[in-house]
Every structure is written in structure tokens, then in C-alpha cells.
Design a protein around this motif. Structure first.
Motif, PDB file in Angstrom:
ATOM      1  N   ALA A   1       0.846  -1.201   0.000  1.00  0.00           N
ATOM      2  CA  ALA A   1       0.000   0.000   0.000  1.00  0.00           C
ATOM      3  C   ALA A   1       0.876   1.243   0.000  1.00  0.00           C
ATOM      4  CB  ALA A   1      -0.929   0.010   1.206  1.00  0.00           C
ATOM      5  N   THR A   2       0.558   2.182  -0.877  1.00  0.00           N
ATOM      6  CA  THR A   2       1.282   3.446  -0.970  1.00  0.00           C
ATOM      7  C   THR A   2       0.330   4.595  -0.707  1.00  0.00           C
ATOM      8  OG1 THR A   2       2.812   2.542  -2.607  1.00  0.00           O
ATOM      9  CG2 THR A   2       2.671   4.948  -2.461  1.00  0.00           C
ATOM     10  N   MET A   3       0.741   5.491   0.187  1.00  0.00           N
ATOM     11  CA  MET A   3      -0.042   6.698   0.455  1.00  0.00           C
ATOM     12  C   MET A   3       0.927   7.823   0.770  1.00  0.00           C
ATOM     13  SD  MET A   3      -3.188   7.303   3.107  1.00  0.00           S
ATOM     14  CE  MET A   3      -4.108   8.841   3.074  1.00  0.00           C
ATOM     15  N   GLY A   4       0.890   8.868  -0.049  1.00  0.00           N
ATOM     16  CA  GLY A   4       1.863   9.930   0.121  1.00  0.00           C
ATOM     17  C   GLY A   4       3.268   9.404  -0.108  1.00  0.00           C
ATOM     18  N   ASN A   5       4.155   9.634   0.841  1.00  0.00           N
ATOM     19  CA  ASN A   5       5.545   9.196   0.728  1.00  0.00           C
ATOM     20  C   ASN A   5       5.783   7.826   1.361  1.00  0.00           C
ATOM     21  OD1 ASN A   5       8.240   9.724  -0.141  1.00  0.00           O
ATOM     22  ND2 ASN A   5       8.830  10.240   1.949  1.00  0.00           N
ATOM     23  N   ASP A   6       4.739   7.191   1.874  1.00  0.00           N
ATOM     24  CA  ASP A   6       4.883   5.933   2.594  1.00  0.00           C
ATOM     25  C   ASP A   6       4.484   4.742   1.731  1.00  0.00           C
ATOM     26  OD1 ASP A   6       5.556   7.495   4.748  1.00  0.00           O
ATOM     27  OD2 ASP A   6       3.655   7.230   5.801  1.00  0.00           O
ATOM     28  N   VAL A   7       5.379   3.768   1.655  1.00  0.00           N
ATOM     29  CA  VAL A   7       5.089   2.505   0.974  1.00  0.00           C
ATOM     30  C   VAL A   7       5.202   1.392   2.000  1.00  0.00           C
ATOM     31  CG1 VAL A   7       5.647   0.982  -0.947  1.00  0.00           C
ATOM     32  CG2 VAL A   7       6.148   3.436  -1.123  1.00  0.00           C
ATOM     33  N   TRP A   8       4.090   0.719   2.287  1.00  0.00           N
ATOM     34  CA  TRP A   8       4.060  -0.332   3.293  1.00  0.00           C
ATOM     35  C   TRP A   8       4.142  -1.694   2.625  1.00  0.00           C
ATOM     36  CZ3 TRP A   8       4.437   0.587   8.414  1.00  0.00           C
ATOM     37  CH2 TRP A   8       4.200   1.909   8.847  1.00  0.00           C
ATOM     38  N   LEU A   9       5.066  -2.534   3.124  1.00  0.00           N
ATOM     39  CA  LEU A   9       5.284  -3.861   2.579  1.00  0.00           C
ATOM     40  C   LEU A   9       5.401  -4.861   3.719  1.00  0.00           C
ATOM     41  CD1 LEU A   9       7.803  -1.871   0.964  1.00  0.00           C
ATOM     42  CD2 LEU A   9       6.936  -3.470  -0.732  1.00  0.00           C
ATOM     43  N   ALA A  10       5.118  -6.132   3.421  1.00  0.00           N
ATOM     44  CA  ALA A  10       5.212  -7.183   4.441  1.00  0.00           C
ATOM     45  C   ALA A  10       5.904  -8.400   3.855  1.00  0.00           C
ATOM     46  CB  ALA A  10       3.819  -7.559   4.948  1.00  0.00           C
ATOM     47  N   SER A  11       6.820  -8.992   4.618  1.00  0.00           N
ATOM     48  CA  SER A  11       7.539 -10.160   4.145  1.00  0.00           C
ATOM     49  C   SER A  11       6.954 -11.438   4.728  1.00  0.00           C
ATOM     50  CB  SER A  11       9.035 -10.055   4.488  1.00  0.00           C
ATOM     51  OG  SER A  11       9.231  -9.883   5.870  1.00  0.00           O
ATOM     52  N   ASP A  12       7.388 -12.566   4.198  1.00  0.00           N
ATOM     53  CA  ASP A  12       6.782 -13.849   4.544  1.00  0.00           C
ATOM     54  C   ASP A  12       7.044 -14.287   5.976  1.00  0.00           C
ATOM     55  OD1 ASP A  12       9.476 -14.286   4.175  1.00  0.00           O
ATOM     56  OD2 ASP A  12       9.234 -16.216   3.183  1.00  0.00           O
ATOM     57  N   ASP A  13       7.960 -13.632   6.675  1.00  0.00           N
ATOM     58  CA  ASP A  13       8.263 -14.004   8.056  1.00  0.00           C
ATOM     59  C   ASP A  13       7.532 -13.133   9.069  1.00  0.00           C
ATOM     60  OD1 ASP A  13       9.598 -11.654   7.626  1.00  0.00           O
ATOM     61  OD2 ASP A  13      11.570 -12.378   8.260  1.00  0.00           O
ATOM     62  N   GLY A  14       6.560 -12.333   8.610  1.00  0.00           N
ATOM     63  CA  GLY A  14       5.792 -11.493   9.517  1.00  0.00           C
ATOM     64  C   GLY A  14       6.396 -10.132   9.770  1.00  0.00           C
ATOM     65  N   ALA A  15       7.465  -9.780   9.052  1.00  0.00           N
ATOM     66  CA  ALA A  15       8.094  -8.473   9.226  1.00  0.00           C
ATOM     67  C   ALA A  15       7.350  -7.413   8.408  1.00  0.00           C
ATOM     68  CB  ALA A  15       9.562  -8.524   8.816  1.00  0.00           C
ATOM     69  N   ILE A  16       7.147  -6.247   9.020  1.00  0.00           N
ATOM     70  CA  ILE A  16       6.495  -5.116   8.362  1.00  0.00           C
ATOM     71  C   ILE A  16       7.565  -4.081   8.024  1.00  0.00           C
ATOM     72  CG2 ILE A  16       4.738  -3.323   8.543  1.00  0.00           C
ATOM     73  CD1 ILE A  16       3.614  -6.157   8.613  1.00  0.00           C
ATOM     74  N   TRP A  17       7.587  -3.653   6.755  1.00  0.00           N
ATOM     75  CA  TRP A  17       8.605  -2.717   6.278  1.00  0.00           C
ATOM     76  C   TRP A  17       7.953  -1.444   5.748  1.00  0.00           C
ATOM     77  CZ3 TRP A  17      13.972  -3.930   6.127  1.00  0.00           C
ATOM     78  CH2 TRP A  17      14.279  -5.238   6.521  1.00  0.00           C
ATOM     79  N   LEU A  18       8.710  -0.347   5.811  1.00  0.00           N
ATOM     80  CA  LEU A  18       8.245   0.941   5.305  1.00  0.00           C
ATOM     81  C   LEU A  18       9.350   1.564   4.460  1.00  0.00           C
ATOM     82  CD1 LEU A  18       6.281   3.377   5.234  1.00  0.00           C
ATOM     83  CD2 LEU A  18       7.317   4.147   7.393  1.00  0.00           C
ATOM     84  N   TYR A  19       8.992   1.914   3.205  1.00  0.00           N
ATOM     85  CA  TYR A  19       9.928   2.648   2.353  1.00  0.00           C
ATOM     86  C   TYR A  19       9.445   4.082   2.208  1.00  0.00           C
ATOM     87  CZ  TYR A  19      12.341   4.639  -1.587  1.00  0.00           C
ATOM     88  OH  TYR A  19      13.071   5.493  -2.372  1.00  0.00           O
ATOM     89  N   ARG A  20      10.377   5.034   2.422  1.00  0.00           N
ATOM     90  CA  ARG A  20      10.086   6.448   2.224  1.00  0.00           C
ATOM     91  C   ARG A  20      11.221   7.080   1.449  1.00  0.00           C
ATOM     92  NH1 ARG A  20       8.628   7.790   8.448  1.00  0.00           N
ATOM     93  NH2 ARG A  20      10.297   6.247   8.651  1.00  0.00           N
ATOM     94  N   THR A  21      10.865   7.866   0.427  1.00  0.00           N
ATOM     95  CA  THR A  21      11.871   8.563  -0.357  1.00  0.00           C
ATOM     96  C   THR A  21      12.712   9.463   0.554  1.00  0.00           C
ATOM     97  OG1 THR A  21      10.381   8.592  -2.261  1.00  0.00           O
ATOM     98  CG2 THR A  21      12.251  10.097  -2.322  1.00  0.00           C
ATOM     99  N   GLY A  22      14.006   9.348   0.425  1.00  0.00           N
ATOM    100  CA  GLY A  22      14.911  10.140   1.253  1.00  0.00           C
ATOM    101  C   GLY A  22      15.271   9.483   2.568  1.00  0.00           C
TER     102      GLY A  22
END
Length: 405
Positions: free
Chosen positions: A358-379
Motif C-alpha cells: 500500500a502506498t499513500m503519500g511518501n509511505d510505501v508499506w510492505l510485508a515479508s513472509d516471516d511477519g516483518a512489516i517494512w516501510l519505504y520512504r523517499t529520502g
């Protein structure tokens, strides 16, 4: 499939998911892992062009894998036991104040919100069979994220009332109404909500005189969400080959994201511009060798992909540890920014991401197969925000169901 009522049923459903996921034809095994992280990182970084931006709740939903995610989640019981998942907030998430909707494809089969506030995180379960949370409507819907309208106030769904009979419906604040009623072999299936408000659909009817069987290419048309009228695309249909390929939709970029797997193991990532009818190649085996997968788009609409030395997405999760994997941002055709790399299972390495993000504004939320939640933000980069304690036997273990608000 019957609804879940016992722990034995949930375990069986998890096993069913692994079996279904294994039936998806895997792309050819790549010849080898030849792209070093240093080589990729040294490529010039230029401003994004081509894909301009995701929709309000942006996502690249991989057709086959994501469909399995939705199908399995939709068959669980909203009244089955909903244990509270343990959430471990990582240092990068200490300043966040929001609620992230997720769905767990583990023995728990739990959907709900990760509530992050003042350096602490808890899990708030909900009783639902939906897989995508739509904030504007306040509902969980059993659809892929790309089926949500550009303004987030409506979504399109499909319902098989009987074998070979499909009804396409649209839901908004006023309720649900049928839009198109189709029957095989002239079956029409929704593909995505387009940037202009029309609905992209797949037409499975075959041209007169053609051989029987599935169409060998993606045959796309557009459906008027008000009248239900079916029209040809305003540009020449790209007739993208179906074999050994996956496709998704970048809404604000108004482009079809397309990934093809060659017999020699090479992976090619392309985008078809729905406004100009132009196909542009973004990534091939000269950029990095291995099996690639779409996992999201950034705030500018540039694709985020993962490349693994072998097909980690069709490998049983218990055997994924040690597989070399890179997460990268395609800033423009054949220009890459490396976000994360290493071997699956090692600390700080992003494992195989779910095809739902899911992407909203500068935040991209991702989830990996081991239950980890990740966030990508430009910069800022790609950071692990939280870790859910849950089974990782499903594929994937956790799916992002909407933006964090």
C-alpha cells in the motif's frame, strides 16, 4: 471450501494455501546470481519519469499470487477464534502514530490493525472476510487493491453465481449494484479500476474461427462504471503474452506493469502506457540476473521489485533461508536504486515480500513472509518497522491491507 471452525480446520487451510501456491507455474530457474550489490548500486540515479504516481492506496497486485491470497482469506470464517498477534515494534517505528491494516495468512488467519502510538504497538483484530481495507468507506472488501476507484470511494468485485456465470458489481456509499452479467465462453473478468474512472476488464471470448482453449494473451477492454457498456481500449491492445508472465496496474501512471519470464531464466519488466500505447522496458537480465517480482510502487509511481537468485516465491518458506535477494527501486528504465540486499533470514535483510502493498503519500508499506512489516520512504530508505509473531508457513505470511492512517 467450508468455513473454519476449529484449529484443525485452520491448519488444513494453511496447507491448502501452500498446495495452491505450489500449483502456480514457476518461472524457469535462472542461470545464476551474477549481479553484485555494488554493481547495481553504482548505476546512475536519475529522476523518475514514465510512471508518475500511485493511486491513493497504491499497489502492484501480482495477478496469480495475489489472487491466491484473496481466495484463501475469503474462505475463512470471520467467527473463527481470533488470537491477538504479538507485535514487536522496531526502533524505526518509534515515532509513528497510525493504524496499519494487515491480513495474516498463517494458522491464525487474523485480520486487523497494527496500532502504533508513542513508541508502542498492539494488534487490534477485526472479524472480517475482507482482504483490502478501504478507509473512505470504512469497510474491508474481498478484492485486490487495484480494484478500488481512484478516489477510494468505490470498488469493483466479481461473483461467480454458478459455473461459468459471473456478475461484475460496483460498491460505493450507496450500496452494491450489478454492472455486467457474463457467461462462459464469453466471460468478462475485472482487471483493475483505471485512472480515468473506467474499469479495465479481461475479455475471455475468442475471435471467430480461432482454436479452442484459453486466449494466449491478455485481452483487455474497458467497462463504463455507470452504464455497464463495454468498449475497446483507446489505444491498440498490446496483446501481452499470458505464458510465463504476470501483470498488474499502476493507476495514476495509467500503465500496465508486465513481467515476463524467459526459458533461459531471464526476467524482463516492462510498462504499457495506456494513454500512448507505448511499451517501455524497465528491467532485464543485464540489470540483475535472477527471478524478479513486483512488490510495490513509490510515491512517484516508480516500481519496487525484488530479485532473488532463484525463485524464492515458489519455495516453501521453511527452505527460503539463505537465498540471496535484493530489493530495488526502478527510478526510470534500466536505472536502479538498491534498497536492501543480502540473504533471506539474515538480520536486516528483507525477505520475500507479499505481492500486496500500500502506498499513500511518501509511505510505501510492505510485508515479508516471516511477519516483518517494512516501510519505504523517499529520502529515508527501506526500514523494518515491526515484527509479528505468527506462523510463516503460509506464502506469504502477512499481507498489507491498506495504508497506515
Amino acid at each position: 471450501m467450508s468455513e473454519l471452525t476449529t484449529t484443525d480446520d485452520t491448519a488444513q487451510l494453511e496447507e491448502d494455501l501452500r498446495r495452491l501456491y505450489a500449483t502456480v507455474t514457476a518461472p524457469p530457474v535462472p542461470a545464476g546470481w551474477t549481479s553484485s550489490p555494488a554493481r547495481i548500486a553504482s548505476r546512475p540515479h536519475i529522476g523518475s519519469r514514465g510512471w508518475r504516481g500511485p493511486r491513493r492506496v497504491g499497489a502492484v497486485a501480482v495477478a496469480v499470487a495475489a489472487a491466491l491470497v484473496v481466495a484463501i482469506l475469503a474462505n475463512r470464517s470471520p467467527f473463527a477464534p481470533q488470537p491477538v498477534l504479538a507485535v514487536q515494534l522496531q526502533p524505526a517505528g518509534a515515532s509513528l502514530q497510525c493504524k496499519l491494516p494487515i491480513s495474516a495468512l498463517s494458522e491464525d488467519h487474523t485480520s486487523g490493525f497494527i496500532v502504533m502510538s508513542h513508541g508502542h504497538a498492539t494488534f487490534q483484530p477485526v472479524q472480517t472476510k475482507g482482504t483490502t481495507y478501504i478507509p473512505a468507506l470504512g469497510v474491508w472488501a474481498g478484492v485486490l487493491p487495484q480494484m478500488v476507484a481512484p478516489d477510494g470511494r468505490a470498488y469493483v468485485s466479481e461473483n461467480y453465481t454458478s459455473a461459468g456465470h459471473l456478475i461484475i458489481s460496483i460498491t460505493d456509499a450507496r450500496g452494491t449494484r450489478p454492472l455486467l452479467d457474463t457467461t462462459a465462453p464469453a466471460l468478462i473478468e475485472p482487471f483493475a479500476y483505471a485512472a480515468n474512472g473506467s474499469i479495465l476488464v479481461e475479455d475471455h471470448s475468442r475471435p471467430a474461427g480461432s482454436a479452442p482453449g484459453p486466449l494466449p494473451y491478455w485481452n483487455l477492454k474497458r467497462l463504463d462504471p455507470v452504464t455497464g457498456k463495454l468498449d475497446a481500449l483507446p489505444v491498440t491492445d498490446p496483446a501481452l503474452p499470458r505464458a510465463d508472465s504476470e501483470a498488474g496496474y499502476n493507476q495514476k501512471g495509467n500503465a500496465i506493469s508486465y513481467i515476463a519470464f524467459a526459458a533461459n531464466g531471464a526476467t524482463t519488466v516492462s510498462a504499457f502506457d495506456m494513454a500512448t500505447g507505448r511499451m517501455t522496458e524497465w528491467f532485464n537480465s543485464n540489470d540483475a540476473t535472477g527471478t524478479a517480482q513486483f512488490v510495490g510502487t513509490d510515491s512517484e509511481g516508480s516500481p519496487i521489485i525484488q530479485v532473488a537468485e532463484r525463485d524464492i516465491w515458489h519455495t516453501n518458506p521453511v527452505h527460503r533461508s539463505g537465498i540471496a535477494i535484493q530489493t530495488m527501486l526502478l527510478t526510470s528504465p534500466h536505472h536502479i536504486t538498491l534498497l536492501n540486499h543480502g540473504r533471506a533470514g539474515d538480520p536486516g535483510v528483507a525477505g520475500a515480500f507479499s505481492p500486496l502493498s500500500a502506498t499513500m503519500g511518501n509511505d510505501v508499506w510492505l510485508a515479508s513472509d516471516d511477519g516483518a512489516i517494512w516501510l519505504y520512504r523517499t529520502g529515508v530508505g527501506l526500514q523494518q518497522i515491526a515484527k509479528l509473531t505468527t506462523s510463516n508457513q503460509g506464502a506469504p505470511g502477512v499481507a498489507i491491507s491498506g495504508p497506515c492512517q
